[in-house]
Write an enzyme that holds these catalytic residues in place. Sequence first.
Site, PDB file in Angstrom:
ATOM      1  N   SER A   6     -42.552  -6.115   1.259  1.00 42.69           N
ATOM      2  CA  SER A   6     -42.235  -7.531   1.428  1.00 42.69           C
ATOM      3  C   SER A   6     -43.483  -8.348   1.737  1.00 42.69           C
ATOM      4  O   SER A   6     -44.315  -7.950   2.551  1.00 42.69           O
ATOM      5  CB  SER A   6     -41.217  -7.697   2.551  1.00 42.69           C
ATOM      6  OG  SER A   6     -40.918  -9.056   2.725  1.00 42.69           O
ATOM      7  N   LYS A  39     -40.437 -11.490  -0.513  1.00 36.40           N
ATOM      8  CA  LYS A  39     -40.957 -12.086   0.726  1.00 36.40           C
ATOM      9  C   LYS A  39     -39.783 -12.565   1.587  1.00 36.40           C
ATOM     10  O   LYS A  39     -38.850 -13.183   1.067  1.00 36.40           O
ATOM     11  CB  LYS A  39     -41.868 -13.271   0.346  1.00 36.40           C
ATOM     12  CG  LYS A  39     -42.226 -14.220   1.475  1.00 36.40           C
ATOM     13  CD  LYS A  39     -43.245 -13.633   2.420  1.00 36.40           C
ATOM     14  CE  LYS A  39     -43.541 -14.570   3.589  1.00 36.40           C
ATOM     15  NZ  LYS A  39     -44.151 -13.831   4.719  1.00 36.40           N
ATOM     16  N   ASN A  92     -52.654 -10.886   9.105  1.00 38.46           N
ATOM     17  CA  ASN A  92     -52.036 -12.100   8.572  1.00 38.46           C
ATOM     18  C   ASN A  92     -51.206 -12.795   9.635  1.00 38.46           C
ATOM     19  O   ASN A  92     -50.615 -12.151  10.494  1.00 38.46           O
ATOM     20  CB  ASN A  92     -51.157 -11.783   7.349  1.00 38.46           C
ATOM     21  CG  ASN A  92     -49.733 -11.412   7.756  1.00 38.46           C
ATOM     22  OD1 ASN A  92     -48.894 -12.279   7.990  1.00 38.46           O
ATOM     23  ND2 ASN A  92     -49.473 -10.111   7.872  1.00 38.46           N
ATOM     24  N   GLY A 105     -46.456 -16.512   9.214  1.00 38.93           N
ATOM     25  CA  GLY A 105     -45.400 -17.200   9.957  1.00 38.93           C
ATOM     26  C   GLY A 105     -44.178 -17.518   9.110  1.00 38.93           C
ATOM     27  O   GLY A 105     -43.535 -18.557   9.270  1.00 38.93           O
ATOM     28  N   CYS A 141     -40.985  -9.442  12.406  1.00 38.72           N
ATOM     29  CA  CYS A 141     -42.190 -10.226  12.126  1.00 38.72           C
ATOM     30  C   CYS A 141     -42.885 -10.547  13.445  1.00 38.72           C
ATOM     31  O   CYS A 141     -42.271 -11.102  14.353  1.00 38.72           O
ATOM     32  CB  CYS A 141     -41.844 -11.525  11.402  1.00 38.72           C
ATOM     33  SG  CYS A 141     -43.307 -12.579  11.205  1.00 38.72           S
ATOM     34  N   ILE A 146     -43.198   0.599   8.585  1.00 39.73           N
ATOM     35  CA  ILE A 146     -43.152  -0.311   9.706  1.00 39.73           C
ATOM     36  C   ILE A 146     -43.604  -1.707   9.282  1.00 39.73           C
ATOM     37  O   ILE A 146     -44.261  -1.869   8.261  1.00 39.73           O
ATOM     38  CB  ILE A 146     -44.079   0.176  10.863  1.00 39.73           C
ATOM     39  CG1 ILE A 146     -45.500   0.359  10.359  1.00 39.73           C
ATOM     40  CG2 ILE A 146     -43.523   1.375  11.554  1.00 39.73           C
ATOM     41  CD1 ILE A 146     -46.526   0.735  11.409  1.00 39.73           C
ATOM     42  N   GLY A 188     -52.499  -2.359   6.280  1.00 41.05           N
ATOM     43  CA  GLY A 188     -53.537  -1.599   5.586  1.00 41.05           C
ATOM     44  C   GLY A 188     -53.810  -0.256   6.244  1.00 41.05           C
ATOM     45  O   GLY A 188     -53.107   0.164   7.175  1.00 41.05           O
ATOM     46  N   GLY A 229     -50.169   0.891   4.977  1.00 43.17           N
ATOM     47  CA  GLY A 229     -51.469   1.348   4.489  1.00 43.17           C
ATOM     48  C   GLY A 229     -51.438   2.330   3.338  1.00 43.17           C
ATOM     49  O   GLY A 229     -52.441   2.998   3.078  1.00 43.17           O
ATOM     50  N   GLY A 272     -48.002  -2.299   0.033  1.00 41.14           N
ATOM     51  CA  GLY A 272     -48.210  -3.707   0.362  1.00 41.14           C
ATOM     52  C   GLY A 272     -49.640  -4.158   0.196  1.00 41.14           C
ATOM     53  O   GLY A 272     -50.076  -4.553  -0.890  1.00 41.14           O
TER      54      GLY A 272
HETATM   55  O1  DOR Z   1     -46.987  -9.351   9.062  1.00 35.50           O
HETATM   56  C1  DOR Z   1     -46.021 -10.030   8.758  1.00 35.50           C
HETATM   57  N1  DOR Z   1     -46.186 -11.262   8.278  1.00 35.50           N
HETATM   58  N2  DOR Z   1     -44.778  -9.526   8.912  1.00 35.50           N
HETATM   59  C2  DOR Z   1     -43.680 -10.234   8.641  1.00 35.50           C
HETATM   60  O2  DOR Z   1     -42.594  -9.731   8.841  1.00 35.50           O
HETATM   61  C3  DOR Z   1     -43.765 -11.569   8.087  1.00 35.50           C
HETATM   62  C4  DOR Z   1     -45.136 -12.024   7.734  1.00 35.50           C
HETATM   63  C5  DOR Z   1     -45.300 -13.489   8.025  1.00 35.50           C
HETATM   64  O3  DOR Z   1     -44.753 -14.288   7.258  1.00 35.50           O
HETATM   65  O4  DOR Z   1     -45.917 -13.838   9.018  1.00 35.50           O
END
Ligand code: DOR
Length: 306
Positions: free
Chosen positions: A21, A45, A69, A72, A130, A193, A219, A247, A268
Site C-alpha cells: 500500500s 494507497k 515518509n 499523512g 499509520c 508490518i 526499506g 524491505g 513496497g
Molecule cells: O508509513 C506510512 N505512511 N504508513 C501508512 O500507513 C500511511 C502512510 C502515510 O500516508 O503517511
Amino acid sequence: EVDLRTALGSVEVPSPVLTASGCSANGAELEPFVDLTAIGAVVTKSVQLRPRSGRPTPRMAETPSGMLNSIGLQGPGIDGLLSDDLPWLAERGARAFVSIAGTRVEDFAELAQRLRGVPGVLGLEVNISCPNVESRGEVFACDPVAASDVVSAVRAVADPAQPVYAKLSPDVTDIVSVARAVTDAGADGLSMINTLLGLVIDPDTMRPVLGGVTGGLSGPAIRPVALRCVWQVHQALPEAPILGMGGIRSGLDALQFVLAGASAVSVGTAVFNDPSAVARVHDELAAALAQRGFASLREAVGYAHR
Ligand code: DOR
C-alpha cells in the site's frame, strides 16, 4: 515449474507477490513495467471517506538503508477511488486489495460498506497502523482492544466474499497479542508490518528534514523487524494467513518471509529504485523455491519452524 498460487483468505490468486500500500499508488504508475494481472494484487494507497491533503512537506527522506515518509494519508477519498482508480484496475483484469483508513471505527465500517461488491475488489486491508497521525491514540493497532473494535466493525459489514486483512504496527511490545485480538475479532489475515516511526535531522540546517518532523521508516532497515513479527505471529497462530512486508527487494528476501510463515508478500519501497521490482521478486522467488526443491509455494510456508 513451481506452483506459486496462494490464497488471500478465501480468495485464490496466481502469485503470492503483491504491491505494498502507498508505494505504487493505485497501479497506473506500475503498468508500463509490470503485468498487473500476473501479480497477486495491487494493494491500493489507504483511502479515507473524504479527500485529505496530508502532512507538511517535505514528506520523504532517505536514510542509509531505508526511507522515511510522513505523507499523512494524503488522498482523493473514497469517491475518487470508486469512480476512477478501481474501474481502471477492473478494466485491465487486475485484482485490487483496497487499503482503508480512518480516525473513527465508523469511518472504517462505512468504507467497507461502500466497497461491497465493487468489481475487481478482492479484499480489504484495514490500515490501523499509520504512524503519521496526530496522536498515538489514533494508531488503533497499538492497542489490542481498539484494533479488534475496528476489525469487528469492518468484518460485520464487509462483503462476505472479500477477505479482511488487518495491517499491524511493529511499534508494540507484543505483536502476538494484537494479532490474536484481531483474529478473534474476525480478521481473515494479517498484514505485517507498517512502517516504524523514525527521525532524520539535516546536519546543515540542523533541523528535522521532514515537515512533519517524524516519519515512518521502510526499506531494508526494517526487514529483520518485519521478519521477526511474521515469525512470532506464525508461531503463535499457525492458521492465520500472513501478508508479509518490510524491505523486500529480492526473491531471497521474499523467501525468508515465506519460510517464516507468510503465505504472500508485498513489495513496497523497492519499487522506487526498480519499478519492475514486484514482477522481478515473483520470478526470483519462483527460482529460489525451485532451487531448494519445493514444488509449490504452499510447501514452503512456515518451513523454517519445522
Ligand atoms: O508509513 C506510512 N505512511 N504508513 C501508512 O500507513 C500511511 C502512510 C502515510 O500516508 O503517511
